[in-house]
Design a protein around this motif. Structure first.
Motif, PDB file in Angstrom:
ATOM      1  N   GLY A  78      -4.883  42.967   5.209  1.00  0.00           N
ATOM      2  CA  GLY A  78      -5.762  42.020   5.899  1.00  0.00           C
ATOM      3  C   GLY A  78      -5.419  41.895   7.372  1.00  0.00           C
ATOM      4  O   GLY A  78      -6.308  41.848   8.229  1.00  0.00           O
ATOM      5  N   ALA A  79      -4.138  41.845   7.694  1.00  0.00           N
ATOM      6  CA  ALA A  79      -3.728  41.752   9.096  1.00  0.00           C
ATOM      7  C   ALA A  79      -4.126  43.010   9.863  1.00  0.00           C
ATOM      8  O   ALA A  79      -4.587  42.925  11.005  1.00  0.00           O
ATOM      9  CB  ALA A  79      -2.216  41.532   9.189  1.00  0.00           C
ATOM     10  N   LEU A  80      -3.968  44.173   9.233  1.00  0.00           N
ATOM     11  CA  LEU A  80      -4.368  45.419   9.891  1.00  0.00           C
ATOM     12  C   LEU A  80      -5.875  45.471  10.111  1.00  0.00           C
ATOM     13  O   LEU A  80      -6.342  45.908  11.171  1.00  0.00           O
ATOM     14  CB  LEU A  80      -3.904  46.620   9.073  1.00  0.00           C
ATOM     15  CG  LEU A  80      -2.398  46.876   9.071  1.00  0.00           C
ATOM     16  CD1 LEU A  80      -2.048  48.005   8.120  1.00  0.00           C
ATOM     17  CD2 LEU A  80      -1.894  47.182  10.459  1.00  0.00           C
ATOM     18  N   MET A  81      -6.648  45.033   9.118  1.00  0.00           N
ATOM     19  CA  MET A  81      -8.107  45.035   9.277  1.00  0.00           C
ATOM     20  C   MET A  81      -8.533  44.049  10.359  1.00  0.00           C
ATOM     21  O   MET A  81      -9.436  44.344  11.153  1.00  0.00           O
ATOM     22  CB  MET A  81      -8.772  44.704   7.944  1.00  0.00           C
ATOM     23  CG  MET A  81      -8.642  45.816   6.917  1.00  0.00           C
ATOM     24  SD  MET A  81      -9.314  45.384   5.311  1.00  0.00           S
ATOM     25  CE  MET A  81     -11.002  45.058   5.703  1.00  0.00           C
ATOM     26  N   LEU A  82      -7.912  42.876  10.401  1.00  0.00           N
ATOM     27  CA  LEU A  82      -8.231  41.885  11.421  1.00  0.00           C
ATOM     28  C   LEU A  82      -7.904  42.416  12.813  1.00  0.00           C
ATOM     29  O   LEU A  82      -8.689  42.250  13.749  1.00  0.00           O
ATOM     30  CB  LEU A  82      -7.457  40.589  11.154  1.00  0.00           C
ATOM     31  CG  LEU A  82      -7.729  39.432  12.107  1.00  0.00           C
ATOM     32  CD1 LEU A  82      -9.175  38.980  11.998  1.00  0.00           C
ATOM     33  CD2 LEU A  82      -6.797  38.291  11.800  1.00  0.00           C
ATOM     34  N   ARG A  83      -6.772  43.071  12.941  1.00  0.00           N
ATOM     35  CA  ARG A  83      -6.382  43.655  14.233  1.00  0.00           C
ATOM     36  C   ARG A  83      -7.377  44.732  14.665  1.00  0.00           C
ATOM     37  O   ARG A  83      -7.779  44.793  15.831  1.00  0.00           O
ATOM     38  CB  ARG A  83      -4.971  44.234  14.102  1.00  0.00           C
ATOM     39  CG  ARG A  83      -4.467  44.952  15.279  1.00  0.00           C
ATOM     40  CD  ARG A  83      -4.050  44.011  16.347  1.00  0.00           C
ATOM     41  NE  ARG A  83      -3.487  44.775  17.452  1.00  0.00           N
ATOM     42  CZ  ARG A  83      -2.923  44.249  18.475  1.00  0.00           C
ATOM     43  NH1 ARG A  83      -2.840  42.956  18.563  1.00  0.00           N
ATOM     44  NH2 ARG A  83      -2.441  44.985  19.427  1.00  0.00           N
ATOM     45  N   THR A  84      -7.794  45.578  13.712  1.00  0.00           N
ATOM     46  CA  THR A  84      -8.770  46.622  14.021  1.00  0.00           C
ATOM     47  C   THR A  84     -10.085  46.014  14.479  1.00  0.00           C
ATOM     48  O   THR A  84     -10.703  46.477  15.446  1.00  0.00           O
ATOM     49  CB  THR A  84      -8.994  47.515  12.797  1.00  0.00           C
ATOM     50  OG1 THR A  84      -7.734  48.041  12.370  1.00  0.00           O
ATOM     51  CG2 THR A  84      -9.938  48.651  13.088  1.00  0.00           C
ATOM     52  N   GLN A  85     -10.542  44.969  13.806  1.00  0.00           N
ATOM     53  CA  GLN A  85     -11.793  44.306  14.175  1.00  0.00           C
ATOM     54  C   GLN A  85     -11.688  43.671  15.560  1.00  0.00           C
ATOM     55  O   GLN A  85     -12.631  43.725  16.348  1.00  0.00           O
ATOM     56  CB  GLN A  85     -12.158  43.245  13.129  1.00  0.00           C
ATOM     57  CG  GLN A  85     -13.519  42.638  13.338  1.00  0.00           C
ATOM     58  CD  GLN A  85     -14.634  43.658  13.198  1.00  0.00           C
ATOM     59  OE1 GLN A  85     -14.598  44.514  12.336  1.00  0.00           O
ATOM     60  NE2 GLN A  85     -15.617  43.581  14.066  1.00  0.00           N
ATOM     61  N   MET A  86     -10.534  43.089  15.863  1.00  0.00           N
ATOM     62  CA  MET A  86     -10.347  42.491  17.176  1.00  0.00           C
ATOM     63  C   MET A  86     -10.398  43.545  18.278  1.00  0.00           C
ATOM     64  O   MET A  86     -10.971  43.308  19.345  1.00  0.00           O
ATOM     65  CB  MET A  86      -9.018  41.736  17.225  1.00  0.00           C
ATOM     66  CG  MET A  86      -9.020  40.451  16.429  1.00  0.00           C
ATOM     67  SD  MET A  86      -7.408  39.652  16.317  1.00  0.00           S
ATOM     68  CE  MET A  86      -6.995  39.432  18.010  1.00  0.00           C
ATOM     69  N   VAL A  87      -9.824  44.715  18.041  1.00  0.00           N
ATOM     70  CA  VAL A  87      -9.861  45.785  19.032  1.00  0.00           C
ATOM     71  C   VAL A  87     -11.292  46.278  19.227  1.00  0.00           C
ATOM     72  O   VAL A  87     -11.736  46.509  20.357  1.00  0.00           O
ATOM     73  CB  VAL A  87      -8.908  46.934  18.617  1.00  0.00           C
ATOM     74  CG1 VAL A  87      -9.134  48.168  19.466  1.00  0.00           C
ATOM     75  CG2 VAL A  87      -7.470  46.486  18.721  1.00  0.00           C
ATOM     76  N   GLN A  88     -12.032  46.431  18.129  1.00  0.00           N
ATOM     77  CA  GLN A  88     -13.434  46.847  18.237  1.00  0.00           C
ATOM     78  C   GLN A  88     -14.247  45.824  19.030  1.00  0.00           C
ATOM     79  O   GLN A  88     -15.058  46.186  19.886  1.00  0.00           O
ATOM     80  CB  GLN A  88     -14.050  47.031  16.852  1.00  0.00           C
ATOM     81  CG  GLN A  88     -13.582  48.281  16.139  1.00  0.00           C
ATOM     82  CD  GLN A  88     -14.158  48.382  14.744  1.00  0.00           C
ATOM     83  OE1 GLN A  88     -14.745  47.443  14.227  1.00  0.00           O
ATOM     84  NE2 GLN A  88     -13.978  49.546  14.132  1.00  0.00           N
ATOM     85  N   ASN A  89     -14.042  44.550  18.760  1.00  0.00           N
ATOM     86  CA  ASN A  89     -14.750  43.504  19.496  1.00  0.00           C
ATOM     87  C   ASN A  89     -14.386  43.521  20.980  1.00  0.00           C
ATOM     88  O   ASN A  89     -15.250  43.281  21.837  1.00  0.00           O
ATOM     89  CB  ASN A  89     -14.448  42.130  18.899  1.00  0.00           C
ATOM     90  CG  ASN A  89     -15.104  41.943  17.555  1.00  0.00           C
ATOM     91  OD1 ASN A  89     -15.984  42.690  17.152  1.00  0.00           O
ATOM     92  ND2 ASN A  89     -14.650  40.930  16.832  1.00  0.00           N
ATOM     93  N   ALA A  90     -13.137  43.800  21.287  1.00  0.00           N
ATOM     94  CA  ALA A  90     -12.723  43.868  22.689  1.00  0.00           C
ATOM     95  C   ALA A  90     -13.440  45.007  23.405  1.00  0.00           C
ATOM     96  O   ALA A  90     -13.877  44.851  24.560  1.00  0.00           O
ATOM     97  CB  ALA A  90     -11.205  44.045  22.785  1.00  0.00           C
TER      98      ALA A  90
END
Length: 150
Positions: A78-90
């Motif tokens: 979950g933490a890895l997926m959240l981090r990936t989503q945050m990078v995509q949003n950035a």
């Protein structure tokens, strides 16, 4: 002689505090070679079976350990997926900001061109022979009667 006796008495230790003389010096442990060590081919199976035996002998049931491992793995994923989503949003925010700045510059360029055209309009009108209107013209339609109905 009196000074010698005095120093002997001041250094004297009561019988209850006297250290016991060591009967034997401590013997040194001997080193020896142990045969029958682990082999590399069955390490994983043997380790898992030892782990399962340890779990069975403890008060914590296997289910609790499995739940804890699943929880830790799911939080990691979950933490890895959240981090990936945050990078995509950035990256999306950066692209949108670039697009907004480009569109703002285009609007400013068009506004400057419009202002320039409006400023040159009176000169172009006079070149075409147009004259500015001296007074305002108004039309009064209060007495108007339509001729279509007749």
């Amino acid at each position: 002689m009196a000074a010698t006796a005095r120093s002997l008495r001041s250094n004297a230790v009561p019988a209850s505090r006297r250290p016991e003389p060591a009967a034997k010096p401590a013997s040194r442990p001997e080193l020896r070679v142990v045969n029958g060590g682990r082999t590399d081919k069955d390490d994983l199976a043997a380790g898992f079976s030892r782990f399962m035996e340890w779990v069975r002998t403890r008060s914590a049931p296997t289910v609790h350990i499995i739940v804890a491992v699943v929880f830790l793995a799911s939080t990691l994923i979950g933490a890895l997926m959240l981090r990936t989503q945050m990078v995509q949003n950035a990256f999306e925010v950066s692209a949108i900001e670039t697009s907004i700045s480009r569109l703002t510059q285009d609007v400013q360029d068009d506004q400057a061109k419009l202002d320039q055209l409006q400023a040159s309009l009176p000169q172009k009108a006079s070149d075409m022979g147009m004259v500015p209107q001296s007074s305002s013209v108004s039309i009064d339609l209060n007495g108007y009667k339509s001729t279509e109905g007749k």
